[in-house]
Scaffold this motif. Sequence first.
Motif, PDB file in Angstrom:
ATOM      1  N   PHE A  93       0.821  -1.201   0.000  1.00 26.21           N
ATOM      2  CA  PHE A  93       0.000   0.000   0.000  1.00 26.21           C
ATOM      3  C   PHE A  93       0.861   1.260   0.000  1.00 26.21           C
ATOM      4  O   PHE A  93       1.802   1.377   0.773  1.00 26.21           O
ATOM      5  CB  PHE A  93      -0.907  -0.014   1.238  1.00 26.21           C
ATOM      6  N   VAL A  94       0.531   2.193  -0.886  1.00 26.92           N
ATOM      7  CA  VAL A  94       1.246   3.458  -0.961  1.00 26.92           C
ATOM      8  C   VAL A  94       0.329   4.632  -0.626  1.00 26.92           C
ATOM      9  O   VAL A  94       0.678   5.513   0.147  1.00 26.92           O
ATOM     10  CB  VAL A  94       1.867   3.664  -2.362  1.00 26.92           C
ATOM     11  N   SER A  95      -0.874   4.644  -1.211  1.00 26.01           N
ATOM     12  CA  SER A  95      -1.758   5.779  -0.998  1.00 26.01           C
ATOM     13  C   SER A  95      -3.203   5.385  -1.284  1.00 26.01           C
ATOM     14  O   SER A  95      -3.465   4.436  -2.033  1.00 26.01           O
ATOM     15  CB  SER A  95      -1.355   6.945  -1.905  1.00 26.01           C
ATOM     16  N   PHE A  96      -4.122   6.147  -0.694  1.00 25.42           N
ATOM     17  CA  PHE A  96      -5.551   5.907  -0.911  1.00 25.42           C
ATOM     18  C   PHE A  96      -6.288   7.243  -0.856  1.00 25.42           C
ATOM     19  O   PHE A  96      -6.017   8.065   0.025  1.00 25.42           O
ATOM     20  CB  PHE A  96      -6.107   4.968   0.161  1.00 25.42           C
ATOM     21  N   VAL A  97      -7.154   7.444  -1.815  1.00 29.11           N
ATOM     22  CA  VAL A  97      -8.017   8.622  -1.802  1.00 29.11           C
ATOM     23  C   VAL A  97      -9.449   8.122  -1.697  1.00 29.11           C
ATOM     24  O   VAL A  97      -9.942   7.421  -2.585  1.00 29.11           O
ATOM     25  CB  VAL A  97      -7.846   9.478  -3.067  1.00 29.11           C
ATOM     26  N   ALA A  98     -10.089   8.455  -0.601  1.00 28.80           N
ATOM     27  CA  ALA A  98     -11.457   7.992  -0.368  1.00 28.80           C
ATOM     28  C   ALA A  98     -12.451   8.874  -1.123  1.00 28.80           C
ATOM     29  O   ALA A  98     -12.393  10.097  -1.035  1.00 28.80           O
ATOM     30  CB  ALA A  98     -11.775   8.020   1.120  1.00 28.80           C
ATOM     31  N   THR A  99     -13.336   8.239  -1.874  1.00 29.43           N
ATOM     32  CA  THR A  99     -14.429   8.940  -2.534  1.00 29.43           C
ATOM     33  C   THR A  99     -15.483   7.933  -2.967  1.00 29.43           C
ATOM     34  O   THR A  99     -15.152   6.856  -3.463  1.00 29.43           O
ATOM     35  CB  THR A  99     -13.964   9.786  -3.736  1.00 29.43           C
ATOM     36  N   ASN A 100     -16.734   8.287  -2.757  1.00 32.29           N
ATOM     37  CA  ASN A 100     -17.842   7.458  -3.230  1.00 32.29           C
ATOM     38  C   ASN A 100     -18.489   8.052  -4.468  1.00 32.29           C
ATOM     39  O   ASN A 100     -19.431   7.486  -5.009  1.00 32.29           O
ATOM     40  CB  ASN A 100     -18.897   7.303  -2.116  1.00 32.29           C
ATOM     41  N   ASP A 101     -17.965   9.199  -4.883  1.00 30.88           N
ATOM     42  CA  ASP A 101     -18.483   9.883  -6.069  1.00 30.88           C
ATOM     43  C   ASP A 101     -17.848   9.261  -7.309  1.00 30.88           C
ATOM     44  O   ASP A 101     -16.638   9.378  -7.525  1.00 30.88           O
ATOM     45  CB  ASP A 101     -18.150  11.376  -5.971  1.00 30.88           C
ATOM     46  N   ASP A 102     -18.654   8.598  -8.120  1.00 31.52           N
ATOM     47  CA  ASP A 102     -18.133   7.884  -9.293  1.00 31.52           C
ATOM     48  C   ASP A 102     -17.430   8.809 -10.276  1.00 31.52           C
ATOM     49  O   ASP A 102     -16.403   8.446 -10.865  1.00 31.52           O
ATOM     50  CB  ASP A 102     -19.252   7.125  -9.998  1.00 31.52           C
ATOM     51  N   GLU A 103     -17.952  10.002 -10.451  1.00 32.98           N
ATOM     52  CA  GLU A 103     -17.336  10.945 -11.387  1.00 32.98           C
ATOM     53  C   GLU A 103     -15.964  11.398 -10.892  1.00 32.98           C
ATOM     54  O   GLU A 103     -14.993  11.443 -11.648  1.00 32.98           O
ATOM     55  CB  GLU A 103     -18.261  12.160 -11.578  1.00 32.98           C
ATOM     56  N   HIS A 104     -15.900  11.711  -9.599  1.00 30.91           N
ATOM     57  CA  HIS A 104     -14.618  12.106  -9.011  1.00 30.91           C
ATOM     58  C   HIS A 104     -13.617  10.960  -9.075  1.00 30.91           C
ATOM     59  O   HIS A 104     -12.423  11.157  -9.338  1.00 30.91           O
ATOM     60  CB  HIS A 104     -14.827  12.557  -7.557  1.00 30.91           C
ATOM     61  N   LYS A 105     -14.095   9.757  -8.828  1.00 30.55           N
ATOM     62  CA  LYS A 105     -13.239   8.572  -8.873  1.00 30.55           C
ATOM     63  C   LYS A 105     -12.649   8.372 -10.270  1.00 30.55           C
ATOM     64  O   LYS A 105     -11.452   8.107 -10.423  1.00 30.55           O
ATOM     65  CB  LYS A 105     -14.063   7.347  -8.463  1.00 30.55           C
ATOM     66  N   GLU A 106     -13.481   8.525 -11.293  1.00 34.07           N
ATOM     67  CA  GLU A 106     -13.021   8.371 -12.676  1.00 34.07           C
ATOM     68  C   GLU A 106     -11.992   9.440 -13.019  1.00 34.07           C
ATOM     69  O   GLU A 106     -10.978   9.153 -13.663  1.00 34.07           O
ATOM     70  CB  GLU A 106     -14.202   8.458 -13.642  1.00 34.07           C
ATOM     71  N   GLN A 107     -12.256  10.660 -12.598  1.00 29.77           N
ATOM     72  CA  GLN A 107     -11.344  11.764 -12.872  1.00 29.77           C
ATOM     73  C   GLN A 107      -9.999  11.542 -12.183  1.00 29.77           C
ATOM     74  O   GLN A 107      -8.933  11.712 -12.795  1.00 29.77           O
ATOM     75  CB  GLN A 107     -11.962  13.083 -12.413  1.00 29.77           C
ATOM     76  N   LEU A 108     -10.036  11.151 -10.922  1.00 30.30           N
ATOM     77  CA  LEU A 108      -8.820  10.902 -10.157  1.00 30.30           C
ATOM     78  C   LEU A 108      -8.020   9.755 -10.762  1.00 30.30           C
ATOM     79  O   LEU A 108      -6.797   9.846 -10.925  1.00 30.30           O
ATOM     80  CB  LEU A 108      -9.187  10.587  -8.704  1.00 30.30           C
ATOM     81  N   PHE A 109      -8.708   8.687 -11.120  1.00 24.94           N
ATOM     82  CA  PHE A 109      -8.042   7.532 -11.734  1.00 24.94           C
ATOM     83  C   PHE A 109      -7.352   7.948 -13.028  1.00 24.94           C
ATOM     84  O   PHE A 109      -6.207   7.577 -13.289  1.00 24.94           O
ATOM     85  CB  PHE A 109      -9.071   6.433 -12.001  1.00 24.94           C
ATOM     86  N   ALA A 110      -8.034   8.740 -13.848  1.00 31.58           N
ATOM     87  CA  ALA A 110      -7.486   9.184 -15.117  1.00 31.58           C
ATOM     88  C   ALA A 110      -6.249  10.078 -14.897  1.00 31.58           C
ATOM     89  O   ALA A 110      -5.252   9.947 -15.618  1.00 31.58           O
ATOM     90  CB  ALA A 110      -8.542   9.939 -15.916  1.00 31.58           C
ATOM     91  N   GLU A 111      -6.305  10.955 -13.912  1.00 32.08           N
ATOM     92  CA  GLU A 111      -5.169  11.838 -13.623  1.00 32.08           C
ATOM     93  C   GLU A 111      -3.959  11.042 -13.148  1.00 32.08           C
ATOM     94  O   GLU A 111      -2.823  11.327 -13.566  1.00 32.08           O
ATOM     95  CB  GLU A 111      -5.579  12.873 -12.572  1.00 32.08           C
ATOM     96  N   ILE A 112      -4.182  10.056 -12.300  1.00 32.54           N
ATOM     97  CA  ILE A 112      -3.072   9.237 -11.803  1.00 32.54           C
ATOM     98  C   ILE A 112      -2.472   8.403 -12.937  1.00 32.54           C
ATOM     99  O   ILE A 112      -1.258   8.287 -13.075  1.00 32.54           O
ATOM    100  CB  ILE A 112      -3.509   8.345 -10.632  1.00 32.54           C
ATOM    101  N   ARG A 113      -3.340   7.839 -13.766  1.00 29.38           N
ATOM    102  CA  ARG A 113      -2.867   7.038 -14.891  1.00 29.38           C
ATOM    103  C   ARG A 113      -2.020   7.887 -15.831  1.00 29.38           C
ATOM    104  O   ARG A 113      -0.968   7.452 -16.299  1.00 29.38           O
ATOM    105  CB  ARG A 113      -4.067   6.448 -15.638  1.00 29.38           C
ATOM    106  N   THR A 114      -2.453   9.124 -16.079  1.00 27.27           N
ATOM    107  CA  THR A 114      -1.690  10.036 -16.922  1.00 27.27           C
ATOM    108  C   THR A 114      -0.327  10.341 -16.310  1.00 27.27           C
ATOM    109  O   THR A 114       0.694  10.377 -17.004  1.00 27.27           O
ATOM    110  CB  THR A 114      -2.464  11.356 -17.142  1.00 27.27           C
ATOM    111  N   ALA A 115      -0.285  10.534 -14.984  1.00 29.85           N
ATOM    112  CA  ALA A 115       0.965  10.827 -14.298  1.00 29.85           C
ATOM    113  C   ALA A 115       1.949   9.656 -14.378  1.00 29.85           C
ATOM    114  O   ALA A 115       3.158   9.852 -14.370  1.00 29.85           O
ATOM    115  CB  ALA A 115       0.698  11.178 -12.841  1.00 29.85           C
ATOM    116  N   LEU A 116       1.412   8.452 -14.481  1.00 28.63           N
ATOM    117  CA  LEU A 116       2.251   7.253 -14.503  1.00 28.63           C
ATOM    118  C   LEU A 116       2.848   6.985 -15.890  1.00 28.63           C
ATOM    119  O   LEU A 116       3.852   6.281 -16.005  1.00 28.63           O
ATOM    120  CB  LEU A 116       1.447   6.028 -14.055  1.00 28.63           C
ATOM    121  N   ILE A 117       2.233   7.498 -16.910  1.00 33.74           N
ATOM    122  CA  ILE A 117       2.672   7.204 -18.287  1.00 33.74           C
ATOM    123  C   ILE A 117       3.816   8.114 -18.683  1.00 33.74           C
ATOM    124  O   ILE A 117       3.799   9.286 -18.445  1.00 33.74           O
ATOM    125  CB  ILE A 117       1.499   7.347 -19.277  1.00 33.74           C
TER     126      ILE A 117
END
Length: 200
Positions: A176-200
């Motif tokens: 485990f490195v980090s966790f961002v808690a959110t139940n908002d599906d839109e926010h979750k999708e946005q956050l996932f996309a931003e992290i994926r972009t940062a990793l590429i």
Amino acid sequence: MTTSTTLSTDYLVNSSDKIIPVSDVSGIGIVENRLYFIGRASRALHIEHFDSDEAAKAAFTVYASIFKSGLSDEAIYEGNHCIARLRFVYGVSLFQKDEQAILMLINRYGGTLVSESAKSDTLDDAFQELTTALGGREFEAMRFRWLHANCLISSRLLPMVEKTPNGVVIKVSDKFVSFVATNDDEHKEQLFAEIRTALI
């Protein structure tokens, strides 16, 4: 309780069965009434037990002073419950869990080098201090990158990111490195996309 004394600023532990030079230690952390001395390979070199949390904290203060004196030419992070040489830090993460803030310094394997916990929103300054230091010229070779607002990771680590029902989690080799808690599906999708972009 283990009884330890110090030989000089060159040594941290001088117990009946072990002597450890300061140069072999990458960090020291308190966990309840125990002190963990972490080696260069991110494994515990020595664990010292005390009769109480207060005694462990008092010993930590002494050891932290010796640690800093013995490594006066190195960049060091010192918190209330941990101290670490920044040359062994491959990432830093700040997150909330059970109404507590947790500041985690990540080792070369994606695991925890040392960590600090306190009341919510009380470790923001420490996190800022760490990320500012790691962004300096001394650590350029580590190529640190932001995965999200509270997670800075070296490009030498290859984390994975996944969406969960309760948010977005980041791991390195199942650690485990980090966790961002959110139940908002839109926010979750946005956050996932931003992290994926940062990793590429």
